[in-house]
Design an enzyme around this catalytic site. Sequence first.
Site, PDB file in Angstrom:
ATOM      1  N   GLU A   1       0.825  -1.215   0.000  1.00 19.32           N
ATOM      2  CA  GLU A   1       0.000   0.000   0.000  1.00 19.32           C
ATOM      3  C   GLU A   1       0.859   1.265   0.000  1.00 19.32           C
ATOM      4  O   GLU A   1       0.534   2.246  -0.654  1.00 19.32           O
ATOM      5  CB  GLU A   1      -0.934   0.012   1.216  1.00 19.32           C
ATOM      6  CG  GLU A   1      -2.177  -0.828   1.031  1.00 19.32           C
ATOM      7  CD  GLU A   1      -3.009  -0.384  -0.176  1.00 19.32           C
ATOM      8  OE1 GLU A   1      -3.171   0.824  -0.392  1.00 19.32           O
ATOM      9  OE2 GLU A   1      -3.474  -1.274  -0.923  1.00 19.32           O
TER      10      GLU A   1
ATOM     11  N   CYS B   1     -11.527   2.473 -15.573  1.00 22.37           N
ATOM     12  CA  CYS B   1     -11.868   3.880 -15.372  1.00 22.37           C
ATOM     13  C   CYS B   1     -10.569   4.689 -15.291  1.00 22.37           C
ATOM     14  O   CYS B   1     -10.268   5.342 -14.296  1.00 22.37           O
ATOM     15  CB  CYS B   1     -12.690   4.048 -14.091  1.00 22.37           C
ATOM     16  SG  CYS B   1     -13.500   5.650 -13.989  1.00 22.37           S
TER      17      CYS B   1
ATOM     18  N   CYS C   1     -15.480   2.689 -20.819  1.00 26.35           N
ATOM     19  CA  CYS C   1     -16.823   2.677 -20.222  1.00 26.35           C
ATOM     20  C   CYS C   1     -17.675   1.532 -20.789  1.00 26.35           C
ATOM     21  O   CYS C   1     -18.535   0.995 -20.087  1.00 26.35           O
ATOM     22  CB  CYS C   1     -17.514   4.013 -20.457  1.00 26.35           C
ATOM     23  SG  CYS C   1     -16.627   5.389 -19.724  1.00 26.35           S
TER      24      CYS C   1
ATOM     25  N   CYS D   1     -17.378  -1.403 -18.607  1.00 27.42           N
ATOM     26  CA  CYS D   1     -17.460  -1.132 -17.160  1.00 27.42           C
ATOM     27  C   CYS D   1     -18.738  -1.729 -16.556  1.00 27.42           C
ATOM     28  O   CYS D   1     -19.836  -1.513 -17.076  1.00 27.42           O
ATOM     29  CB  CYS D   1     -17.425   0.375 -16.924  1.00 27.42           C
ATOM     30  SG  CYS D   1     -17.627   0.823 -15.197  1.00 27.42           S
TER      31      CYS D   1
ATOM     32  N   CYS E   1     -23.780   5.260 -14.182  1.00 34.76           N
ATOM     33  CA  CYS E   1     -22.664   6.216 -14.021  1.00 34.76           C
ATOM     34  C   CYS E   1     -23.159   7.604 -14.452  1.00 34.76           C
ATOM     35  O   CYS E   1     -23.482   7.829 -15.623  1.00 34.76           O
ATOM     36  CB  CYS E   1     -21.482   5.780 -14.865  1.00 34.76           C
ATOM     37  SG  CYS E   1     -20.127   6.976 -14.806  1.00 34.76           S
TER      38      CYS E   1
HETATM   39  S1  SF4 Z   1     -18.784   4.117 -16.850  1.00 36.39           S
HETATM   40 FE1  SF4 Z   1     -18.254   5.623 -15.297  1.00 36.39          FE
HETATM   41  S2  SF4 Z   1     -17.255   4.455 -13.674  1.00 36.39           S
HETATM   42 FE2  SF4 Z   1     -17.311   3.142 -15.489  1.00 36.39          FE
HETATM   43  S3  SF4 Z   1     -15.361   3.508 -16.542  1.00 36.39           S
HETATM   44 FE3  SF4 Z   1     -16.800   4.927 -17.425  1.00 36.39          FE
HETATM   45  S4  SF4 Z   1     -16.582   6.797 -16.204  1.00 36.39           S
HETATM   46 FE4  SF4 Z   1     -15.641   5.136 -15.029  1.00 36.39          FE
END
Ligand code: SF4
Length: 344
Positions: free
Chosen positions: A35, A190, A197, A200, A206
């Site tokens: 970390e 992200c 996206c 994602c 989002c």
């Molecule tokens: S949808 Fe939103 S959370 Fe997902 S990668 Fe794109 S910006 Fe990031």
Amino acid sequence: MERFADRILAWWDRHGRHDLPWQHPRSPYRVWVSEIMLQQTQVATVIPYFERFVRRFPDLAALADAPLDDVLAHWSGLGYYARARNLHRAARACMAQHGGTVPASAAELEALPGIGASTANAIISQAHDRPLAILDGNVRRVLARHAAVEGWPGQRAVHDRLWAEAESRLPAARGADYTQAIMDLGATLCTRSRPACEACPVSRDCVALARQQVDRLPSPRPGLKVREKNLFVLIQQRDDGAVLLVQRPPAGIWGGLWSLPEADSLEALADRFGLDARSLSTLPSFGHRLTHRKLTIHPACCPPDAATGIQDSRGRWCKREQWQALGIPSPVLRLLECLSEFQG
Ligand code: SF4
């Protein structure tokens, strides 16, 4: 719709990183070291440093017993050396105050040097499998976008809002996996530029994506000034190949590391060693970026016949195998390696 955490965990089970060296075993000491290394450095860079570090310092006692120079040498090249100094001090505090263990409470961890609230929670959640909020750079980016939180996260109000978002999304179980999962999401999908996206798992709700604000969140720090600095460094080499290095003061840039003697101008550098600036031969200059500074490093070589007579009270003549065992700032290390390769 499935909960935020469940979607991220399901994605991580299939696509996340499960073979990071600090995950096997995920002991408090190994998680803590990882970390701290990851605070300003990407995973791919950290891995070889982590492996070398824990080979040399396999547990708290080994780290606490080691001289600081040895710890800095194993950090050499990772940058942000205050992290290594704090880790070393904290290891000694754990030996003295916590019976040789890494504390399992956030309050005790936060009392150690170099550990803030997010790092404390990241250590506990991964080492003890508890769902706790974290806000490292990757997680901040995911949450600032998913909840469309405006404002620079370094501001207290923005930070608090993001912290509340982090807490409200925690799962009931699988705390260690969730911490790794949300960090992985920020690091691999992200991303700062051109996030993926379409792949994602939390894209459906989002807010930044829906409002087409992804590119401008999280908000950058207002008016960050990067200062430029010229650094003239002197390479003095004896006939036996040893170069003169000096230890830097403990605070400030590259605190406690070994480096070439330096000054703000060629003349000042020559003056410091009683040399004529015209006798120095210059090598090509090169740039090096620190968080708030842009350095231009100008190396200069001392004539070979003048080198052996030079003394510096904080200096040490080091042959290749000796300087390789010291903590040296990465641009200076590269310079020494080039020189050494060039000379064969
Ligand atoms: S949808 Fe939103 S959370 Fe997902 S990668 Fe794109 S910006 Fe990031």
